[in-house]
Design a protein around this motif. Sequence first.
Motif, PDB file in Angstrom:
ATOM      1  N   SER A  11     -51.260  -8.137  29.299  1.00 49.64           N
ATOM      2  CA  SER A  11     -52.301  -8.151  28.273  1.00 49.64           C
ATOM      3  C   SER A  11     -53.395  -9.113  28.736  1.00 49.64           C
ATOM      4  O   SER A  11     -53.105 -10.219  29.197  1.00 49.64           O
ATOM      5  CB  SER A  11     -51.740  -8.579  26.912  1.00 49.64           C
ATOM      6  N   LEU A  12     -54.644  -8.669  28.638  1.00 54.18           N
ATOM      7  CA  LEU A  12     -55.780  -9.461  29.086  1.00 54.18           C
ATOM      8  C   LEU A  12     -56.592  -9.978  27.905  1.00 54.18           C
ATOM      9  O   LEU A  12     -56.802  -9.255  26.923  1.00 54.18           O
ATOM     10  CB  LEU A  12     -56.692  -8.620  29.989  1.00 54.18           C
ATOM     11  N   PHE A  13     -57.056 -11.202  28.024  1.00 55.80           N
ATOM     12  CA  PHE A  13     -57.926 -11.816  27.019  1.00 55.80           C
ATOM     13  C   PHE A  13     -59.220 -12.236  27.718  1.00 55.80           C
ATOM     14  O   PHE A  13     -59.190 -13.096  28.606  1.00 55.80           O
ATOM     15  CB  PHE A  13     -57.260 -13.049  26.403  1.00 55.80           C
ATOM     16  N   PHE A  14     -60.351 -11.632  27.334  1.00 58.10           N
ATOM     17  CA  PHE A  14     -61.611 -12.023  27.969  1.00 58.10           C
ATOM     18  C   PHE A  14     -62.802 -11.577  27.128  1.00 58.10           C
ATOM     19  O   PHE A  14     -62.664 -10.882  26.124  1.00 58.10           O
ATOM     20  CB  PHE A  14     -61.709 -11.446  29.395  1.00 58.10           C
ATOM     21  N   ASN A  15     -64.003 -11.965  27.576  1.00 58.59           N
ATOM     22  CA  ASN A  15     -65.233 -11.498  26.933  1.00 58.59           C
ATOM     23  C   ASN A  15     -66.421 -11.488  27.903  1.00 58.59           C
ATOM     24  O   ASN A  15     -67.569 -11.451  27.482  1.00 58.59           O
ATOM     25  CB  ASN A  15     -65.586 -12.348  25.698  1.00 58.59           C
ATOM     26  N   ILE A  69     -51.175  -9.626  18.754  1.00 58.72           N
ATOM     27  CA  ILE A  69     -51.034 -10.666  19.765  1.00 58.72           C
ATOM     28  C   ILE A  69     -49.626 -11.242  19.738  1.00 58.72           C
ATOM     29  O   ILE A  69     -48.973 -11.391  20.774  1.00 58.72           O
ATOM     30  CB  ILE A  69     -52.084 -11.787  19.540  1.00 58.72           C
ATOM     31  N   TYR A  70     -49.135 -11.530  18.543  1.00 58.85           N
ATOM     32  CA  TYR A  70     -47.789 -12.090  18.399  1.00 58.85           C
ATOM     33  C   TYR A  70     -46.735 -11.117  18.934  1.00 58.85           C
ATOM     34  O   TYR A  70     -45.801 -11.515  19.630  1.00 58.85           O
ATOM     35  CB  TYR A  70     -47.508 -12.417  16.932  1.00 58.85           C
ATOM     36  N   ASP A  71     -46.894  -9.837  18.629  1.00 60.24           N
ATOM     37  CA  ASP A  71     -45.923  -8.839  19.074  1.00 60.24           C
ATOM     38  C   ASP A  71     -45.906  -8.719  20.596  1.00 60.24           C
ATOM     39  O   ASP A  71     -44.835  -8.579  21.208  1.00 60.24           O
ATOM     40  CB  ASP A  71     -46.250  -7.473  18.455  1.00 60.24           C
ATOM     41  N   LEU A  72     -47.075  -8.783  21.206  1.00 60.51           N
ATOM     42  CA  LEU A  72     -47.152  -8.665  22.660  1.00 60.51           C
ATOM     43  C   LEU A  72     -46.593  -9.900  23.358  1.00 60.51           C
ATOM     44  O   LEU A  72     -45.864  -9.804  24.344  1.00 60.51           O
ATOM     45  CB  LEU A  72     -48.606  -8.441  23.094  1.00 60.51           C
ATOM     46  N   LYS A  77     -41.316  -8.418  28.645  1.00 57.67           N
ATOM     47  CA  LYS A  77     -41.907  -7.808  29.843  1.00 57.67           C
ATOM     48  C   LYS A  77     -43.424  -7.978  29.873  1.00 57.67           C
ATOM     49  O   LYS A  77     -44.097  -7.405  30.714  1.00 57.67           O
ATOM     50  CB  LYS A  77     -41.551  -6.317  29.909  1.00 57.67           C
ATOM     51  N   ASN A  78     -43.934  -8.769  28.955  1.00 50.11           N
ATOM     52  CA  ASN A  78     -45.385  -8.961  28.882  1.00 50.11           C
ATOM     53  C   ASN A  78     -45.790 -10.304  29.469  1.00 50.11           C
ATOM     54  O   ASN A  78     -45.200 -11.345  29.185  1.00 50.11           O
ATOM     55  CB  ASN A  78     -45.872  -8.889  27.431  1.00 50.11           C
ATOM     56  N   LEU A  93     -48.138 -20.075  19.656  1.00 49.07           N
ATOM     57  CA  LEU A  93     -48.306 -18.885  20.487  1.00 49.07           C
ATOM     58  C   LEU A  93     -47.708 -19.094  21.871  1.00 49.07           C
ATOM     59  O   LEU A  93     -47.053 -18.207  22.424  1.00 49.07           O
ATOM     60  CB  LEU A  93     -49.794 -18.537  20.613  1.00 49.07           C
ATOM     61  N   ILE A  94     -47.943 -20.257  22.439  1.00 52.62           N
ATOM     62  CA  ILE A  94     -47.440 -20.543  23.782  1.00 52.62           C
ATOM     63  C   ILE A  94     -45.921 -20.509  23.801  1.00 52.62           C
ATOM     64  O   ILE A  94     -45.307 -19.944  24.720  1.00 52.62           O
ATOM     65  CB  ILE A  94     -47.953 -21.919  24.257  1.00 52.62           C
ATOM     66  N   LYS A  95     -45.284 -21.094  22.777  1.00 51.73           N
ATOM     67  CA  LYS A  95     -43.822 -21.145  22.732  1.00 51.73           C
ATOM     68  C   LYS A  95     -43.206 -19.768  22.478  1.00 51.73           C
ATOM     69  O   LYS A  95     -42.030 -19.552  22.733  1.00 51.73           O
ATOM     70  CB  LYS A  95     -43.372 -22.141  21.666  1.00 51.73           C
ATOM     71  N   LEU A  96     -44.012 -18.866  21.956  1.00 52.49           N
ATOM     72  CA  LEU A  96     -43.539 -17.524  21.653  1.00 52.49           C
ATOM     73  C   LEU A  96     -43.358 -16.675  22.908  1.00 52.49           C
ATOM     74  O   LEU A  96     -42.563 -15.746  22.941  1.00 52.49           O
ATOM     75  CB  LEU A  96     -44.539 -16.846  20.705  1.00 52.49           C
ATOM     76  N   THR A  97     -44.089 -17.014  23.956  1.00 50.97           N
ATOM     77  CA  THR A  97     -44.108 -16.166  25.143  1.00 50.97           C
ATOM     78  C   THR A  97     -42.819 -16.260  25.946  1.00 50.97           C
ATOM     79  O   THR A  97     -42.190 -17.311  26.014  1.00 50.97           O
ATOM     80  CB  THR A  97     -45.284 -16.540  26.064  1.00 50.97           C
ATOM     81  N   LYS A  98     -42.470 -15.147  26.575  1.00 53.21           N
ATOM     82  CA  LYS A  98     -41.284 -15.099  27.432  1.00 53.21           C
ATOM     83  C   LYS A  98     -41.663 -15.413  28.877  1.00 53.21           C
ATOM     84  O   LYS A  98     -41.033 -16.236  29.538  1.00 53.21           O
ATOM     85  CB  LYS A  98     -40.645 -13.707  27.359  1.00 53.21           C
ATOM     86  N   LEU A  99     -42.709 -14.740  29.382  1.00 52.13           N
ATOM     87  CA  LEU A  99     -43.140 -14.938  30.770  1.00 52.13           C
ATOM     88  C   LEU A  99     -44.249 -15.966  30.892  1.00 52.13           C
ATOM     89  O   LEU A  99     -44.493 -16.489  31.967  1.00 52.13           O
ATOM     90  CB  LEU A  99     -43.615 -13.610  31.368  1.00 52.13           C
TER      91      LEU A  99
END
Length: 288
Positions: A11-15, A69-72, A77-78, A93-99
Amino acid sequence: MMPNLKNLKISLFFNNYRGIKILNYLLKKKININHIFLAKKFLNSKIINHVKKTKIKFDLIENLENKKIYDLLKDGKNLSVICGFPYIFKKKLIKLTKLGILNCHAGKLPQYRGGSPLHWQMINNEKYIGLSVIKINEGIDAGNIVEEKKFKLLKNYYIQDVLRITNRSFPHLVFKSIKKIISNKKLKKQKLKNAKYYRQRKPKDSKINFKNIRATELDCFTRALNDPYPNAYFHFKNKIIKVKKIKYHNISLKPGEIKILNNNFYIGCKNSSVKLMDYKIVKIKKYD
């Protein structure tokens, strides 16, 4: 178990255009981009049009309080990549991530943490521009370094040149970082004793104080603050002069003294004088 490149989801975050460059490169490498989040803040409509052409799912967001965002992020695998994004990821949010979440930081770390790192490196007349991809943590630009690169800052480079090289370099750095993360390779810790923070620059920070700046410093300043960013400027007779290019000159002037000869500006700096080679006169209301 760590995913491989085939079943990994990005997933990409940009502008901005740096994000577009990275998006295009990852697609070329057959990386699965499953979602894009575009920040509405400072967003160019051309960015939206380009993303639409890819047919990849995307959302325009005003903050990070979005269920998608939370679901991803909690998907094992994200892997998320930030590549030019105005919102800060909080602890939850940071603690939620797996990778994890990777961030493209256009500065050498830990020496150039914080905002506007390309500008600050140029203003400080560094010999090299440093680029970093980090795995973010709760600190500001304090995460472990996944990949980094430097390129020589030539004396004739303007910010446009540095941006071009930077945006050309990050896609490859991101791809290498993705492979390193899924291979579970050891990352480089930042040395806290070398850490230094710089603030995000604002238009008013571009004002020139000729009495306190050397001609060599002014040259760095004007090149770092060139188009497409707010230019270096000064006030003169109820006008604002935006300075794009200067040349050292042997005319004798006191620091801060301004002379106009044959329709050319000559100005005294702290140790010598300069001639304005490229400038623009604008209305006073455009700046504070």
